[in-house]
Design an enzyme around this catalytic site. Structure first.
Site, PDB file in Angstrom:
ATOM      1  N   HIS A  93      -4.566  -2.054  -6.347  1.00 27.24           N
ATOM      2  CA  HIS A  93      -3.901  -0.780  -6.563  1.00 27.24           C
ATOM      3  C   HIS A  93      -4.853   0.172  -7.274  1.00 27.24           C
ATOM      4  CE1 HIS A  93      -2.530  -3.719  -9.617  1.00 27.24           C
ATOM      5  NE2 HIS A  93      -2.703  -2.755 -10.489  1.00 27.24           N
ATOM      6  N   ASP A 118       0.818  -1.225   0.000  1.00 27.53           N
ATOM      7  CA  ASP A 118       0.000   0.000   0.000  1.00 27.53           C
ATOM      8  C   ASP A 118       0.848   1.270   0.000  1.00 27.53           C
ATOM      9  OD1 ASP A 118      -2.402  -1.618   0.324  1.00 27.53           O
ATOM     10  OD2 ASP A 118      -1.785  -1.861   2.407  1.00 27.53           O
TER      11      ASP A 118
END
Length: 429
Positions: free
Chosen positions: A41, A13
């Site tokens: 993503h 992340d």
């Protein structure tokens, strides 16, 4: 020949998708080398926000080849859903290539993942329950079904029958639950394979041909170094190798053909799931970072744990991945915090530790040794060069680079593409 690997330096992340998308503009080929649809993503392209889980970020450039390498485990149903998601938004996927050696996630992997996680009680590892781990288990046990098998009706049925005989015993004897019949899976998943067949090929040939013809190739990692099955906080890790070394086995491209490795990190730290997290914040500052940074999982929606920047972790990532360049993201999220902290070492039982301990009991006892820096209040979201940053923000960025020992090549001050700034061109460095 120029090839660049994008690696997450923390627990995932870090904003790799955005950086990969940004670097994709100057690459002819974009390839993923590990993981599956457990990694989400978010990409903003043409002013539209897209959420991808399996398909490489370069898919939005129709002239660029996008590769799902042999190191991934692919859920055919999830792949088709993602293809439809893109088609419905007018995005062509004619440029996608899927390795015929990639392993396939099947319904029994999803069920096994869920049952195993539930059976661990308080010792759960925080799996996304996408079947990733069980699929990699089958791969290591040499009973996995690969894309090439899925496209061969006879081979697929034979392997499926063999696997279900074994999996059903596991479900019935260990978990006291029903298994699957061959008919439940075979026709549905064989049809999925036929729909995917147009994309399937030997992607090692595609990638090596591109490199041999001096094309720029970008390798896109998922998760992060601290989730690597060998070099992460085991067992609170994924089932593959996100480190740069994963490129070689996950794509069939030799290590000598990798020229640069970009480590992506946030100006603070975050992670989803369980496991030690030395710099974790449980106070109002932690809440502020989570809300301003929108720290919620792309795949799960779970709130991420957040903490101060940990240079011990990123130095570890530099060492095991051979990082040559640093991309520092989300600097803007720290705006307005009066005093910022960077972890420079750990302390455990009175001893200073400069590396990440392999023993998680020791890591859990580690207390961060902090260096404090003054914050800034100016809005930096419009900054387009290092020189434009307020003095305190610039000093923070420079100190991160110094403490990690990685040369800064990119930094970002917001989620949009135009908020990513180049310090030096990684393709020409």
């Amino acid at each position: 020949m120029s090839s660049v690997v994008v690696v997450g330096t923390q627990w995932g992340d870090e904003g790799k998708g955005k950086i990969t998308d940004f670097l994709s503009e100057h690459a002819e080929v974009v390839a993923r080398y590990q993981g599956g649809n457990n990694a989400g993503h978010t990409i903003v392209f043409g002013g539209v926000k897209y959420k991808l889980h399996l398909i490489p970020s370069g898919i939005f450039y129709k002239e660029k080849i996008c590769v799902i390498g042999n190191g991934l485990v692919v859920d055919p149903k999830a792949l088709l859903e993602e293809l439809k998601y893109l088609h419905d938004r007018g995005v062509s996927t004619d440029n996608l290539r899927v390795s015929n050696r990639a392993h396939v996630i099947l319904p029994y992997h999803l069920k096994q993942d869920e049952l195993e996680e539930a059976s661990k009680g308080d010792n759960k590892i925080g799996t996304t329950k996408k079947g990733i781990g069980p699929a990699y288990m089958d791969k290591a046990a040499r009973i996995g079904i690969r894309m090439a098998d899925l496209l061969d009706r006879e081979a697929f049925k034979e392997k499926l029958e063999q696997n279900l005989a074994q999996k059903n015993r596991l479900f019935e004897k260990m978990y006291d639950t029903e298994g699957f019949s061959v008919d439940e899976i075979f026709e549905e998943y064989f049809e999925y394979g036929q729909q995917i067949a147009q994309y399937v090929c030997d992607t090692s040939v595609v990638l090596n041909d591109a490199l041999d013809n001096n094309h720029r190739v970008l390798f896109e990692g998922a998760q992060g170094v601290m989730l690597d099955i060998d070099h992460g906080t085991y067992p609170f890790v994924t089932s593959s190798n996100p480190i740069a070394g994963g490129v070689t086995v996950g794509t069939g491209v030799g290590p000598a053909k990798v020229t640069r490795v970009v480590g992506v990190c946030k100006a603070y730290t975050s992670r989803v799931g369980d496991g030690p997290f030395p710099t974790e914040l449980h106070d109002e500052i932690g809440h502020q970072i989570r809300e301003v940074g929108r720290e919620y999982g792309t795949t799960t929606g779970r709130p991420r744990r957040v903490g101060w920047f940990d240079s011990v972790v990123v130095r570890h990532a530099r060492r095991v991945s051979g990082l040559t360049d640093l991309s520092l993201n989300s600097i803007d999220v720290l705006t307005g915090i009066p005093t910022l902290k960077i972890c420079v070492a750990y302390k455990c039982d009175g001893k200073v530790i400069d590396e990440v301990p392999a023993n998680l009991n020791i890591l859990a006892k580690c207390e961060p040794v902090y260096e404090e820096l003054p914050g800034w209040t100016e809005d930096i979201t419009g900054v387009r060069s290092l020189d434009e940053l307020p003095e305190n923000a610039r000093k923070y960025v420079e100190r991160v680079s110094e403490l990690t020992g990685i040369q800064l090549s990119m930094f970002s001050v917001g989620p949009d593409r135009n908020q990513t700034n180049i310090v030096r061109n990684v393709y020409e460095a």
